[in-house]
Design an enzyme around this catalytic site. Structure first.
Site, short mmCIF file in Angstrom:
data_model
loop_
_atom_site.label_atom_id
_atom_site.label_comp_id
_atom_site.label_asym_id
_atom_site.label_seq_id
_atom_site.Cartn_x
_atom_site.Cartn_y
_atom_site.Cartn_z
N THR A 109 -4.61 -0.66 -2.88
CA THR A 109 -5.42 0.20 -2.31
C THR A 109 -5.24 -0.01 -0.40
OG1 THR A 109 -7.33 -1.19 -2.43
CG2 THR A 109 -7.06 0.80 -3.94
N TYR A 110 -6.01 0.58 0.08
CA TYR A 110 -5.86 0.55 1.71
C TYR A 110 -6.30 -0.76 1.96
CZ TYR A 110 -6.05 2.23 6.49
OH TYR A 110 -5.64 2.31 7.70
N MET A 111 -5.26 -1.42 3.11
CA MET A 111 -5.43 -2.68 3.33
C MET A 111 -6.24 -3.11 4.59
SD MET A 111 -2.66 -1.32 4.27
CE MET A 111 -2.20 -0.85 5.87
N ARG A 112 -6.81 -2.19 5.12
CA ARG A 112 -7.83 -2.16 6.19
C ARG A 112 -9.11 -1.92 5.99
NH1 ARG A 112 -2.99 -0.56 8.83
NH2 ARG A 112 -2.18 -2.02 10.27
N TYR A 145 0.90 -1.18 0.03
CA TYR A 145 0.12 0.02 0.11
C TYR A 145 0.90 1.23 -0.11
CZ TYR A 145 -2.95 3.82 1.96
OH TYR A 145 -3.55 4.85 2.29
#
Length: 563
Positions: free
Chosen positions: A125-128, A119
């Site tokens: 894209t955002y991993m959370r 990321y």
């Protein structure tokens, strides 16, 4: 999962090997007369039969197999059923951790650390995120990638949309997917990404592209065979699955589905009324198995299903229970240690409302009500801490609890397991005298049955075994099992406090060697001299674990073996 309450049940099966056109396949006896044969699902965890089925014992199965093997099998029915399999949703935080564990052998923490790096470098894209939904940009990129690689017919007729299924999902971000308006093919990043980073990117790329591809079309053929034995019709069955149109399977396959497909035989073309000779027939005894232990992947799935914590905390949760020694990894399985039972009992008895499975879900609901103005946040916090059942009152009542009761588990009459400062041990009362029996390091809680506990108590002590002589003094070196754990010592009648050394946690009284003993007695070991201070640097094993020491300065080591 409570494996200790599991009771196995026994049953037998009969399998015939058939051959046609050099294609070998197996058919399993499924019915005898009007009765279906028992399988593992026919029993509950108490070993009780819960279905109306025929349970064959080994002798009956062997006799039946012998009689059936003398004849042939007649094809009584051939049924082909078409089926479709839909692609999986794009990755969320939890599904990424699960798949990275199953497909790449990565721990939850490794998966999140690697995803964080991808990321930060702009590859994903955002991993959370709890959302499996894709933006219009991502939908277009995934469809375009699938068409370029596999043709227009490989893509779903219309873009696929996915919604979150977990409790209290927070969908502020889209799914984890390759970044940008067009997805970079994994091959294009081989010079930039290395090792697990490249593998994880490829996994994310495959999952995202596959999510917009066509369904896989399959055909499962089930064939039934019959023969006569003891005046009854014995029915065998065999099945095989063929992929007609791969669809999304050309890009992404699930390991569990792969196992199921490989377990089903490739069947030759068979017709009703056809007779096949039996080339081999065998009876096999089975015992039902306890529930599988959790792996990191299955634990993440369970946490998500129960609504415990948030997906972004799963890696930290698992890392903590491992580092604290509550569980130990054996292969991919997470095996609980006895200290975990003590801690769980303590928390359940004193903080039951906080360790309740629904706690996170209840708190999320209350926070939503606070956000909507239906609850006053100050009053809610005040009640949480200072209410009649609040945190303050709970903590103040802890002084009344008996630590001995929390740390004691009855294993058998007169035999208790206790979790002490130096690990678990058995406490035996004999003629009003207390005797301590150490538990082998590799014995997991579910393996400490009543019979095993009695065996350990009655086993001759492995301690006081002479390992050899100390080279400098010629004194005997013996291994002993003490109150605070196993150790080695010199036999020196003239010295009330002879030199001793504790065994490493990976060592056992009955297997420790003379060479091990010499290494332990050599501690603390001088590594060298600090050139700046001219102070010796030593490696030692202390009360709180292994460490390096230089004067009054010390640094912890990761394992005892590093000493």
């Amino acid at each position: 999962r409570e494996r200790m309450a599991f009771v196995s049940a026994s049953y037998s099966s009969i399998t015939a090997t058939l051959n046609k056109n050099s294609i070998e396949f197996e058919a399993k006896l499924s019915k005898l007369g009007s009765q279906k044969l028992a399988g593992s699902k026919s029993f509950d965890q108490n070993g009780t039969l819960v279905q109306e089925v025929l349970v064959l014992d080994p002798a009956q199965a062997a006799e039946l197999a012998s009689k059936i093997g003398q004849g042939s099998l007649l094809v009584s029915s051939v049924e082909a059923k078409p089926s479709t399999r839909k692609p999986y949703a794009p990755f969320t935080t939890s599904t990424l951790q699960q798949e990275a564990s199953k497909k790449l052998g990565m721990s939850a923490k490794q998966a999140m650390d690697t995803a964080q790096m991808l990321y930060q470098e702009g590859h994903i894209t955002y991993m959370r995120t709890d959302s499996p939904a894709l933006s219009s940009q991502a939908l277009s990129a995934a469809i375009s990638a699938a068409k370029d690689l596999f043709g227009p017919e490989s893509v779903s007729p219309s873009p696929r949309t996915y919604g979150a299924k977990s409790k209290n999902a927070q969908e502020a971000h889209e799914a984890i997917r390759p970044s940008g308006e067009t997805f970079k093919h994994p091959n294009d990043l081989k010079g930039i990404l290395q090792g697990k980073s490249h593998l994880l990117y490829e996994l994310i790329w495959r999952r995202t592209v596959a999510s917009q591809m066509a369904d896989a079309k399959l055909s499962t053929t089930t064939v039934k065979f019959e023969t006569e034995v003891d005046g009854k019709t014995a029915e065998f069955s065999a099945s095989g699955t063929t992929v007609i149109t791969p669809g999304f399977l050309a890009v992404y396959q699930d390991p569990e589905e792969d196992k199921k497909e490989s377990a089903t035989a490739k069947l030759p073309v068979l017709e009703v009324g056809e007779t096949l000779e039996i080339s081999e027939i065998a009876s096999k005894d089975h015992s039902t198995s306890p529930p599988a232990r959790y792996t990191e992947a299955s634990l993440v799935k369970a946490l998500e299903e129960q609504g415990i914590g948030r997906p972004s905390t799963y890696a930290a949760i698992i890392s903590t229970i491992i580092s604290k020694g509550y569980v130990v990894k054996r292969g991919s399985a997470l095996v609980p240690e006895w200290i975990a039972f003590t801690v769980t009992r303590f928390l359940e008895e004193n903080f039951g409302h906080l360790v309740d499975y629904d706690f996170t879900a209840k708190m999320e609901s209350d926070l939503d009500r606070i956000a909507l103005g239906e609850l006053d946040r100050s009053l809610w916090l005040k009640d949480f801490y200072f209410g009649d059942d609040g945190l303050q009152a709970t903590v103040e009542s802890l002084g009344e609890s008996d630590p001995r009761l929390i740390n004691t588990f009855e294993i058998a009459e007169g035999i208790n397991l206790r979790t002490g400062k130096y690990g678990p041990y058995l406490e035996v009362m004999e003629n009003d005298e207390r005797r301590i029996v150490n538990i082998p390091v590799d014995l997991s809680p579910d393996e400490l049955t009543h019979e095993k506990a009695v065996e350990l108590v009655n086993a001759p002590p492995a301690s006081d075994r002479v390992l050899g002589q100390e080279p400098e003094t010629g004194l005997d070196i013996i291994v002993k099992d003490g109150r605070y754990g196993p150790y080695i010592t010199l036999v020196d009648e003239s010295n009330p406090k002879p030199k001793t050394a504790s065994l490493f946690k990976t060592m056992a009284v009955d297997t420790v060697t003379y060479e091990d003993a010499l290494k332990l007695l050599s501690l603390p070991r001088v590594i060298g001299v600090d050139p700046e201070t001219e102070t010796e640097i030593t490696a030692q094993n202390g009360k709180f674990g292994p460490y390096l020491k230089r004067g009054t300065d010390s640094r912890s080591l990761e394992t005892e073996e590093q000493i």
